[in-house]
Every structure is written in structure tokens, then in C-alpha cells.
Design a protein around this motif. Structure first.
Motif, mmCIF file in Angstrom:
data_model
loop_
_atom_site.group_PDB
_atom_site.id
_atom_site.type_symbol
_atom_site.label_atom_id
_atom_site.label_comp_id
_atom_site.label_asym_id
_atom_site.label_seq_id
_atom_site.Cartn_x
_atom_site.Cartn_y
_atom_site.Cartn_z
ATOM 1 N N THR A 175 -57.544 28.065 4.591
ATOM 2 C CA THR A 175 -58.414 28.417 4.010
ATOM 3 C C THR A 175 -58.792 27.171 2.963
ATOM 4 N N ALA A 176 -60.020 27.333 1.651
ATOM 5 C CA ALA A 176 -59.609 26.412 1.267
ATOM 6 C C ALA A 176 -58.826 26.812 0.128
ATOM 7 N N GLY A 177 -58.565 27.788 -0.667
ATOM 8 C CA GLY A 177 -57.380 27.841 -1.022
ATOM 9 C C GLY A 177 -55.733 27.277 -0.227
ATOM 10 N N ASN A 178 -55.626 27.011 0.675
ATOM 11 C CA ASN A 178 -54.429 26.169 0.838
ATOM 12 C C ASN A 178 -54.901 25.059 1.701
ATOM 13 N N ALA A 179 -56.456 24.127 1.777
ATOM 14 C CA ALA A 179 -57.114 23.118 2.637
ATOM 15 C C ALA A 179 -55.594 21.688 1.677
ATOM 16 N N GLU A 180 -55.720 22.143 0.306
ATOM 17 C CA GLU A 180 -55.289 20.810 -0.411
ATOM 18 C C GLU A 180 -54.274 20.714 0.138
ATOM 19 N N VAL A 185 -47.935 23.072 9.236
ATOM 20 C CA VAL A 185 -49.666 22.732 9.511
ATOM 21 C C VAL A 185 -49.467 22.920 10.706
ATOM 22 N N ALA A 186 -50.461 23.754 11.883
ATOM 23 C CA ALA A 186 -51.053 23.196 12.950
ATOM 24 C C ALA A 186 -52.620 23.613 13.373
ATOM 25 N N HIS A 187 -53.128 22.289 13.329
ATOM 26 C CA HIS A 187 -54.828 22.272 13.837
ATOM 27 C C HIS A 187 -55.185 22.647 14.336
ATOM 28 N N GLY A 188 -55.603 23.143 16.040
ATOM 29 C CA GLY A 188 -56.415 23.568 16.881
ATOM 30 C C GLY A 188 -57.264 23.928 16.791
ATOM 31 N N TRP A 189 -57.915 23.101 18.230
ATOM 32 C CA TRP A 189 -59.332 22.849 18.154
ATOM 33 C C TRP A 189 -60.126 23.996 18.856
ATOM 34 N N THR A 190 -60.680 24.837 19.264
ATOM 35 C CA THR A 190 -62.016 25.087 20.299
ATOM 36 C C THR A 190 -61.627 25.074 21.629
ATOM 37 N N SER A 191 -61.365 23.821 21.504
ATOM 38 C CA SER A 191 -61.448 23.110 23.159
ATOM 39 C C SER A 191 -59.849 23.252 23.655
ATOM 40 N N ALA A 192 -59.167 24.099 22.832
ATOM 41 C CA ALA A 192 -57.706 24.573 23.145
ATOM 42 C C ALA A 192 -56.475 23.300 23.596
ATOM 43 N N PHE A 193 -56.727 22.224 22.556
ATOM 44 C CA PHE A 193 -56.009 21.547 22.041
ATOM 45 C C PHE A 193 -55.729 20.947 19.760
ATOM 46 N N ILE A 194 -54.182 21.050 19.858
ATOM 47 C CA ILE A 194 -53.733 20.775 19.154
ATOM 48 C C ILE A 194 -53.831 19.434 18.431
ATOM 49 N N LYS A 195 -54.146 19.538 17.294
ATOM 50 C CA LYS A 195 -54.924 17.913 17.623
ATOM 51 C C LYS A 195 -53.707 18.310 15.959
ATOM 52 N N ASP A 196 -52.913 18.234 15.026
ATOM 53 C CA ASP A 196 -52.099 18.483 14.603
ATOM 54 C C ASP A 196 -50.818 18.890 14.200
#
Length: 161
Positions: A39-44, A90-101
Motif C-alpha cells: 500500500t502507499a502506507g508501507n511502500a517506503e 517483500v515479494a513483488h509479483g507482476w500480473t504476467s505471473a512473474f515474481i519481480k522481487d
């Protein structure tokens, strides 16, 4: 699995894939810990954790603007893990079924947080109807490769960065 040897290029990478066709179990999180969507609240905090784990990122405002405007961005696929002291993964996933980070704070490593984040994200992708999820890892990052193998990821291909 892709061979690990002295002849591997130092800048090589692997594309890994986890099949999501079989039923998955939602991971159990210990008391006083859990996960939430970015969220914007935990992004930083997420940004600072990535920096602390060695990521090279643009200044926060630029990073967050580019990140959230990316066509593959969906906040429900960008997860943060926390414990009683705050954000730890953190685990950042994309809608393309790809885990970015994927990153875990040094103070919280070896406690299963990365494994739970990967499992939670796999469940999210499966609920969306995805048949698999991919990620990339440096060939030289043996601890990460072991984590991904234990989490059901298999090598698809290797390439030079």
C-alpha cells in the motif's frame, strides 16, 4: 537443474518456473507475524528493505511512481511480510505471473519468511487461474537457488546477463 560449476559465467542467470496445477496449501504464519498487500502506507518501508538487501533503485518517489504505473502492477500481487517489530520481507509479483522481487531483512532471515511469501504469492497466482509462476535468479546466488528449489521452482533456461 542448471549445472553449478566454475565454468558458469559470473553474470549468468536462470529462469525458474513453479507449476501451479496441483492444489496448494496456504502457508501458516507464526503468531505476531503475517502478510499484507503493498500500500502507499508501507511502500517506503518496502523500498528501504529492498535497498538494504542490495537493490539498486531510483529515489523513492520515482521508483514508486514507475512501479505503480507499470502495466503489470497489481497491488494484490505485491506482498509484504511483517513481525512484531515491523516489515521484514517483500515479494513483488507482476500480473504476467512473474515474481519481480523477493527480499527479507537480514535480522529476519532463516525464519521461513521467504518460503511463506513465495507460497502465499503462488496461492494468489493459482487463485487467478495461472498455470505457473516464473522468476529469475543469478546463477551465482546459490542460497536463493536452494530456496527456490525447495519451494518447487525448476530451471527453464539459463542465459547471460
Amino acid at each position: 537443474m542448471w549445472p553449478a560449476s566454475a565454468s558458469e559465467p559470473a553474470d549468468g542467470a536462470l529462469l525458474l518456473r513453479r507449476c501451479l496445477k496441483e492444489p496448494l496449501r496456504t502457508p501458516l504464519w507464526p503468531a505476531h507475524s503475517g502478510w499484507a498487500s503493498l500500500t502507499a502506507g508501507n511502500a517506503e518501508q518496502s523500498y528501504r528493505l529492498l535497498l538494504g538487501c542490495g537493490a539498486e533503485l531510483a529515489p523513492f518517489e520515482e521508483w514508486f511512481a514507475r512501479f505503480t504505473r507499470d502495466p503489470d502492477y497489481d497491488p494484490t500481487l505485491c506482498l509484504v511480510a511483517y513481525d512484531e517489530h515491523g516489515l521484514v520481507g517483500v515479494a513483488h509479483g507482476w500480473t504476467s505471473a512473474f515474481i519481480k522481487d523477493l527480499a527479507v531483512a537480514p535480522r529476519a532471515r532463516r525464519r521461513g519468511i521467504a518460503t511463506r511469501l513465495l507460497a502465499q504469492l503462488a496461492c494468489c497466482y493459482q487463485q487467478r487461474g495461472e498455470g505457473w509462476v516464473d522468476l529469475k535468479v543469478r546463477q551465482s546466488n546459490h542460497p536463493a537457488r536452494q530456496l527456490y528449489a525447495r519451494s518447487g521452482f525448476r530451471v527453464v533456461t539459463g542465459y547471460t546477463l
